[in-house]
Design a protein around this motif. Structure first.
Motif, PDB file in Angstrom:
ATOM      1  N   ALA A 242       0.841  -1.208   0.000  1.00  0.00           N
ATOM      2  CA  ALA A 242       0.000   0.000   0.000  1.00  0.00           C
ATOM      3  C   ALA A 242       0.871   1.252   0.000  1.00  0.00           C
ATOM      4  O   ALA A 242       0.614   2.205  -0.757  1.00  0.00           O
ATOM      5  CB  ALA A 242      -0.947  -0.011   1.199  1.00  0.00           C
ATOM      6  N   GLU A 243       1.909   1.255   0.816  1.00  0.00           N
ATOM      7  CA  GLU A 243       2.824   2.397   0.874  1.00  0.00           C
ATOM      8  C   GLU A 243       3.542   2.580  -0.464  1.00  0.00           C
ATOM      9  O   GLU A 243       3.687   3.702  -0.958  1.00  0.00           O
ATOM     10  CB  GLU A 243       3.828   2.177   2.009  1.00  0.00           C
ATOM     11  CG  GLU A 243       4.813   3.301   2.196  1.00  0.00           C
ATOM     12  CD  GLU A 243       5.775   3.056   3.342  1.00  0.00           C
ATOM     13  OE1 GLU A 243       6.424   4.032   3.760  1.00  0.00           O
ATOM     14  OE2 GLU A 243       5.910   1.895   3.809  1.00  0.00           O
ATOM     15  N   PHE A 244       3.971   1.464  -1.058  1.00  0.00           N
ATOM     16  CA  PHE A 244       4.669   1.534  -2.341  1.00  0.00           C
ATOM     17  C   PHE A 244       3.731   2.020  -3.446  1.00  0.00           C
ATOM     18  O   PHE A 244       4.126   2.831  -4.292  1.00  0.00           O
ATOM     19  CB  PHE A 244       5.277   0.174  -2.684  1.00  0.00           C
ATOM     20  CG  PHE A 244       6.071   0.173  -3.964  1.00  0.00           C
ATOM     21  CD1 PHE A 244       7.118   1.059  -4.159  1.00  0.00           C
ATOM     22  CD2 PHE A 244       5.775  -0.723  -4.968  1.00  0.00           C
ATOM     23  CE1 PHE A 244       7.859   1.049  -5.338  1.00  0.00           C
ATOM     24  CE2 PHE A 244       6.504  -0.738  -6.149  1.00  0.00           C
ATOM     25  CZ  PHE A 244       7.547   0.151  -6.330  1.00  0.00           C
ATOM     26  N   ALA A 245       2.494   1.563  -3.443  1.00  0.00           N
ATOM     27  CA  ALA A 245       1.524   2.008  -4.455  1.00  0.00           C
ATOM     28  C   ALA A 245       1.297   3.510  -4.357  1.00  0.00           C
ATOM     29  O   ALA A 245       1.243   4.211  -5.383  1.00  0.00           O
ATOM     30  CB  ALA A 245       0.210   1.254  -4.294  1.00  0.00           C
ATOM     31  N   GLU A 246       1.182   4.032  -3.147  1.00  0.00           N
ATOM     32  CA  GLU A 246       0.993   5.474  -2.958  1.00  0.00           C
ATOM     33  C   GLU A 246       2.237   6.226  -3.414  1.00  0.00           C
ATOM     34  O   GLU A 246       2.137   7.267  -4.071  1.00  0.00           O
ATOM     35  CB  GLU A 246       0.667   5.796  -1.503  1.00  0.00           C
ATOM     36  CG  GLU A 246       0.531   7.263  -1.201  1.00  0.00           C
ATOM     37  CD  GLU A 246      -0.512   8.000  -2.047  1.00  0.00           C
ATOM     38  OE1 GLU A 246      -0.388   9.240  -2.178  1.00  0.00           O
ATOM     39  OE2 GLU A 246      -1.451   7.371  -2.578  1.00  0.00           O
ATOM     40  N   HIS A 247       3.401   5.713  -3.086  1.00  0.00           N
ATOM     41  CA  HIS A 247       4.660   6.328  -3.533  1.00  0.00           C
ATOM     42  C   HIS A 247       4.714   6.352  -5.067  1.00  0.00           C
ATOM     43  O   HIS A 247       5.044   7.380  -5.665  1.00  0.00           O
ATOM     44  CB  HIS A 247       5.843   5.551  -2.952  1.00  0.00           C
ATOM     45  CG  HIS A 247       7.156   5.922  -3.544  1.00  0.00           C
ATOM     46  ND1 HIS A 247       7.756   7.139  -3.335  1.00  0.00           N
ATOM     47  CD2 HIS A 247       7.991   5.219  -4.362  1.00  0.00           C
ATOM     48  CE1 HIS A 247       8.906   7.174  -3.986  1.00  0.00           C
ATOM     49  NE2 HIS A 247       9.067   6.022  -4.620  1.00  0.00           N
ATOM     50  N   ALA A 248       4.376   5.229  -5.705  1.00  0.00           N
ATOM     51  CA  ALA A 248       4.391   5.159  -7.168  1.00  0.00           C
ATOM     52  C   ALA A 248       3.453   6.207  -7.768  1.00  0.00           C
ATOM     53  O   ALA A 248       3.796   6.866  -8.751  1.00  0.00           O
ATOM     54  CB  ALA A 248       4.001   3.758  -7.637  1.00  0.00           C
ATOM     55  N   ARG A 249       2.281   6.368  -7.161  1.00  0.00           N
ATOM     56  CA  ARG A 249       1.333   7.378  -7.643  1.00  0.00           C
ATOM     57  C   ARG A 249       1.953   8.778  -7.569  1.00  0.00           C
ATOM     58  O   ARG A 249       1.836   9.582  -8.490  1.00  0.00           O
ATOM     59  CB  ARG A 249       0.045   7.327  -6.827  1.00  0.00           C
ATOM     60  CG  ARG A 249      -1.044   8.255  -7.367  1.00  0.00           C
ATOM     61  CD  ARG A 249      -2.226   8.387  -6.409  1.00  0.00           C
ATOM     62  NE  ARG A 249      -1.872   9.048  -5.163  1.00  0.00           N
ATOM     63  CZ  ARG A 249      -1.617  10.358  -5.031  1.00  0.00           C
ATOM     64  NH1 ARG A 249      -1.669  11.153  -6.072  1.00  0.00           N
ATOM     65  NH2 ARG A 249      -1.304  10.862  -3.865  1.00  0.00           N
TER      66      ARG A 249
END
Length: 180
Positions: A21-28
Motif C-alpha cells: 500500500a505504501e509503495f503504491a501510494e509512492h508510485a502514484r
C-alpha cells in the motif's frame, strides 16, 4: 532487519510485499517524474500491482537473483534501489535506482548504491556491478560517474519503454577498481 543510515533522517532498508500500500501510494506520487525512465512506474498503479512487483523481488531475493530496497526520508518512502539482476555464479549484478524529486540533491542514491556495491563485492564476492540508463537521463549518468563507473558503450535501441525503442548506456565498475 537490515537498515542503513544514508544521511540525517534518511534510511535504506528492504522494501517488502507487506508494504504494498505504501509503495503504491509512492508510485502514484512519483509516476510523472520517473515514468520516462523507470518501467514499473507505468505498471504499478494500485496496491495489487505494487504487491506483485514487490513479491517478484521477494522471490528473486529468495533465489539469490535480485533485491529491492526503499529509501525513507523522515519516515516517508521517497525512492529506492535494487539489484535488478544478481548472478553470484557469474559474479555480476545490475543496480537500479529511483528517487522523488523532492529528495534529490542530498547524495542519498549515491550513498545507497555505495552500500549495495560494497556488500556485493565485499560480502558476496561479486566481480562486476553494472548500471544501465537512458543516455537522456543525465542525472543517472552523473551518479554512475560519482560511483567511479566507466561508460562502456551504448546499446542502440536496446530497450523498449512505452512502445518506444531507446538507447541504453552501459556503465560498470569491477571489484578491483572499486574505491568506496
Amino acid at each position: 532487519m537490515f537498515a542503513r543510515t544514508l544521511a540525517d533522517g534518511a534510511e535504506l532498508r528492504p522494501l517488502e510485499p507487506w508494504q504494498a500500500a505504501e509503495f503504491a501510494e509512492h508510485a502514484r506520487q512519483v509516476r510523472a517524474d520517473i515514468a520516462d525512465y523507470i518501467p514499473w512506474a507505468r505498471t504499478v498503479v494500485d496496491e495489487a500491482t505494487a504487491r506483485n512487483l514487490l513479491q517478484a523481488y521477494a522471490e528473486k531475493q529468495a533465489a539469490d537473483r535480485g533485491r529491492v530496497y526503499g529509501i525513507w526520508v523522515d519516515g516517508v518512502l521517497q525512492g529506492g534501489t535494487l539489484f535488478r539482476t544478481f548472478d553470484a555464479a557469474q559474479g555480476t549484478c545490475e543496480v537500479g535506482v529511483w528517487l522523488a524529486a523532492g529528495a534529490r540533491g542530498r547524495g542519498l542514491v549515491t550513498t545507497a548504491v555505495r552500500h549495495m556495491i560494497d556488500w556485493a563485492f565485499g560480502t558476496r564476492g561479486l566481480h562486476r556491478a553494472e548500471w544501465l540508463c537512458d543516455p537522456r537521463n543525465t542525472a543517472s549518468a552523473a551518479v554512475a560517474t560519482r560511483l567511479g563507473m566507466t561508460c562502456e558503450g551504448v546499446l542502440r535501441q536496446g530497450f523498449v519503454l512505452g512502445g518506444e525503442r531507446r538507447d541504453v548506456q552501459v556503465w560498470a565498475v569491477l571489484a578491483d577498481e572499486w574505491a568506496p
